[in-house]
Design an enzyme around this catalytic site. Structure first.
Site, short mmCIF file in Angstrom:
data_model
loop_
_atom_site.label_atom_id
_atom_site.label_comp_id
_atom_site.label_asym_id
_atom_site.label_seq_id
_atom_site.Cartn_x
_atom_site.Cartn_y
_atom_site.Cartn_z
N ALA A 122 -27.76 -1.71 43.18
CA ALA A 122 -27.82 -0.65 42.13
C ALA A 122 -27.15 -1.18 40.82
O ALA A 122 -26.32 -2.09 40.98
CB ALA A 122 -27.13 0.69 42.58
N LYS A 123 -27.40 -0.42 40.04
CA LYS A 123 -26.39 -0.64 38.51
C LYS A 123 -26.63 0.57 37.58
O LYS A 123 -27.39 1.17 37.87
CB LYS A 123 -27.06 -2.04 37.78
CG LYS A 123 -25.86 -2.64 36.96
CD LYS A 123 -25.19 -3.66 37.89
CE LYS A 123 -24.10 -4.25 36.99
NZ LYS A 123 -23.38 -5.20 37.78
#
Ligand code: NAD
Length: 437
Positions: A122-123
Site C-alpha cells: 500500500a502507499k
C-alpha cells in the site's frame, strides 16, 4: 510559497507546482509486463497484477494558522492483500500524484514478497510542502487525513508507516487519532512510531541499515572489501544519512552526499558523523551552509556522476535517467530510494556493466522492521535493539542470497530476478486463494 497561496483565497486546493518528469506508474506497469512475460504468466493475471485493489482520494480541509481553510489532496492506495494486510508509507510532497502513489503501492507488494514477510503493498500521499507548514498545521493535516482514510486502515487491514517528509511524529499523531476515533488503543495501526508509544527499537535506522548491509553483501559477492570503497549518497534524510553513517563506520570512504539544498564532495572522505550532527541541528534538517576544510560544494546533479565505486540514490524516484545514465561512473548502484532508476536508464546501466541492486531488495529494511514493530504491538512484547538488528540482518542477507541465486540460475539482472521472485510469490498466493466468488 504556501504563505502566499494562503493569502490569495479563502480555500485553495494545493496542486503540484510542475508534473514529475517520469510517470512512476507507467514505469511500474512496464516492469510487470516485462517480468510477466519472462515468467510466462497469462495476460489476465498480468493485468490483475498491474492494478491496485483500491484507490481512495480524499480532500482534506485544514484550518490554517491564519484562520483560513485550505484543502489538500491526499491518497491511500492498496495494491494487493494477497499475502497479508497491506503495508506502506505515507509521503508528504508537493509533487505527489495518484500515479506515483499507485506505483509505490505496487512496489511495496513486490518488496514484502522479496523479503518474505506476510504483507501486501500500500502507499499514501498528500500533495503538500511540509516546509511551508507550521507544526500545528501539519498536525491538523495529519489528523484529518487519518480520519478520512480510517475506513481503509487498521492492524488487520492496512498499516501505514513513514516515507518522504514524514517520521515518528506524524505516525504518533496518526496512531493517536485512530485510537481516539475507534475508542481503543491502536498501537498496531501504524509503524515507525516513537519508542515510547510502541515503536520498534531500531525502526528509524532500519532502511538505511538495510541499505548498508546490502551494500556490504554486494561488495563481498563481487570480491571487494568495504574498507576504502568510495561511496556517493544522494539524499541525506532518513535513508541516506543512516546508510552513509553505517558505511562510513564500516570503513567505506563516503566522498559525496547531497540533499535538496546542495551537494558536498571531499576526495579524502567526508566527516559523516559531523554532517549528520549538522543536519540534525539545521532548519528542516538540510545540509545547506555546511562547510569544512577540504570540502567542496558541487552542483547537485554532479553527485550522481562522481567517480566512486558505489552510488546510493536515496532521495526520490526518477533520478537516474536516459540523460545521465551514460555518465554514471560508479560500478555498483544500490537503490536506497524507491524507483530512482528509469527503465531506459536501467538498460543503459546494464549495457555498461553496472551492477544495480534494486530498490525492492536494497531498501526493504524499513518494512522488515515495521513488520517486527507490528508483531511486537500485537503481542505487547518488546525486543531490544540488538535483537531487532540481528533479525533484520538475517532477513536482509537471506533475501539477498535468494535474489543473487535466482539471478544466476535465470541469467537475469538483480532487478529482474528480484521482481520475478517477488511476483512469483504473489502469484502463488493469488492462485492458492483463487478468485472470489
Ligand atoms: P526523507 O524525507 O527523510 O529524505 C529525503 C532526502 O532526499 C532529503 O535529504 C531531501 O533533501 C533529499 N532530496 C530530495 N530531492 C532531492 C534532490 N533533487 N537531490 C538531492 N536530494 C534530494 O525521506 P526518506 O525516508 O529518507 O526516503 C528517501 C527515499 O527512500 C524515498 O524514495 C522513499 O520512498 C524511500 N524509502 C524510505 C523508507 C523509510 O523507511 N523511510 C523505506 C523504503 C524506501
Amino acid at each position: 510559497m504556501s504563505r502566499q497561496i494562503q493569502g490569495q483565497a479563502q480555500s485553495v486546493t494545493e496542486r503540484a507546482p510542475s508534473p514529475p518528469q517520469v510517470n512512476a506508474y507507467e514505469m511500474f506497469q512496464a516492469q510487470v509486463d516485462l517480468v510477466g512475460g519472462r515468467l510466462g504468466l497469462p495476460d489476465d493475471l498480468v493485468d490483475l497484477l498491474k492494478r491496485p485493489e483500491r484507490v481512495l482520494e480524499v480532500s482534506i480541509p485544514v484550518r490554517m494558522d491564519d484562520g483560513r481553510i485550505r484543502v489538500f489532496q491526499g491518497y491511500r492506495v492498496q495494491h494487493s492483500s494477497a499475502r497479508g494486510p497491506c503495508k506502506g508509507g505515507i509521503r508528504y510532497h508537493p509533487q505527489v500524484t495518484v500515479d506515483e502513489v499507485k506505483a509505490l503501492a505496487g512496489w511495496m507488494t513486490w518488496k514484502c514478497a522479496v523479503v518474505d514477510i506476510p504483507f501486501g503493498g500500500a502507499k499514501g500521499g498528500i500533495i503538500c510542502d511540509p516546509m511551508c507548514l507550521s507544526v500545528g498545521e501539519l498536525e491538523r493535516l495529519t489528523r484529518r487525513y487519518t480520519a478520512m482514510i480510517l475506513p481503509l486502515i487498521g492492524p488487520r487491514h492496512d498499516i501505514p508507516a513513514p516515507d518522504v517528509n514524514t517520521g515518528a511524529r506524524e505516525m504518533n499523531w496518526l496512531m493517536d487519532t485512530a485510537s481516539a476515533l475507534r475508542g481503543e488503543p491502536m498501537q498496531a495501526v501504524v509503524t515507525g512510531k516513537d519508542i515510547a508509544l510502541g515503536g520498534a527499537r531500531g525502526r528509524r535506522e532500519a532502511t538505511g541499515r538495510g541499505v548498508a548491509i546490502i551494500t556490504q553483501e554486494i561488495l563481498e559477492r563481487l570480491g571487494r572489501k568495504v574498507q576504502g570503497t568510495t561511496v556517493a549518497v544522494q539524499g541525506f534524510g532518513n535513508v541516506g544519512s543512516v546508510a552513509a553513517l553505517l558505511l562510513h563506520q564500516a570503513g567505506a570512504r563516503v566522498v559525496g552526499v547531497s540533499d535538496v539544498s546542495g551537494a558536498f564532495y571531499c576526495e579524502q572522505g567526508l566527516d559523516i558523523p559531523e554532517l549528520v550532527e549538522y543536519a540534525q541541528h539545521s532548519p528542516h534538517r538540510l545540509l545547506a551552509g555546511y562547510s569544512a576544510p577540504g570540502v567542496q560544494e558541487i552542483p547537485k546533479e554532479e553527485l550522481l556522476t562522481l567517480d566512486v565505486d558505489v552510488l546510493i540514490p536515496a532521495a526520490l524516484e526518477g533520478q537516474i535517467t536516459e540523460q545521465n545514465a551514460g555518465r554514471i561512473r560508479a560500478r555498483i548502484v544500490v537503490e536506497g530510494a524507491n524507483g530512482p532508476t528509469t527503465p531506459e536508464a536501467d538498460v543503459i546501466l546494464e549495457e555498461r556493466g553496472v551492477t544495480v541492486v534494486p530498490d525492492i531488495l536494497a531498501n526493504a529494511g524499513g518494512v522488515v522492521v515495521s513488520y517486527f514493530e507490528w508483531v511486537q504491538n500485537l503481542q505487547c512484547f518488546y525486543w531490544d535493539e540488538e535483537e531487532t538488528n540481528a533479525r533484520l540482518a538475517r532477513v536482509m542477507r537471506r533475501a539477498f542470497q535468494e535474489v543473487w541465486d535466482y539471478a544466476r540460475h535465470r541469467e537475469a539482472s538483480l532487478r529482474i530476478a528480484a521482481l520475478m521472485l517477488g511476483i512469483e510469490r504473489v502469484v502463488q498466493a493469488i492462485r492458492l486463494r483463487g478468485i472470489f466468488p
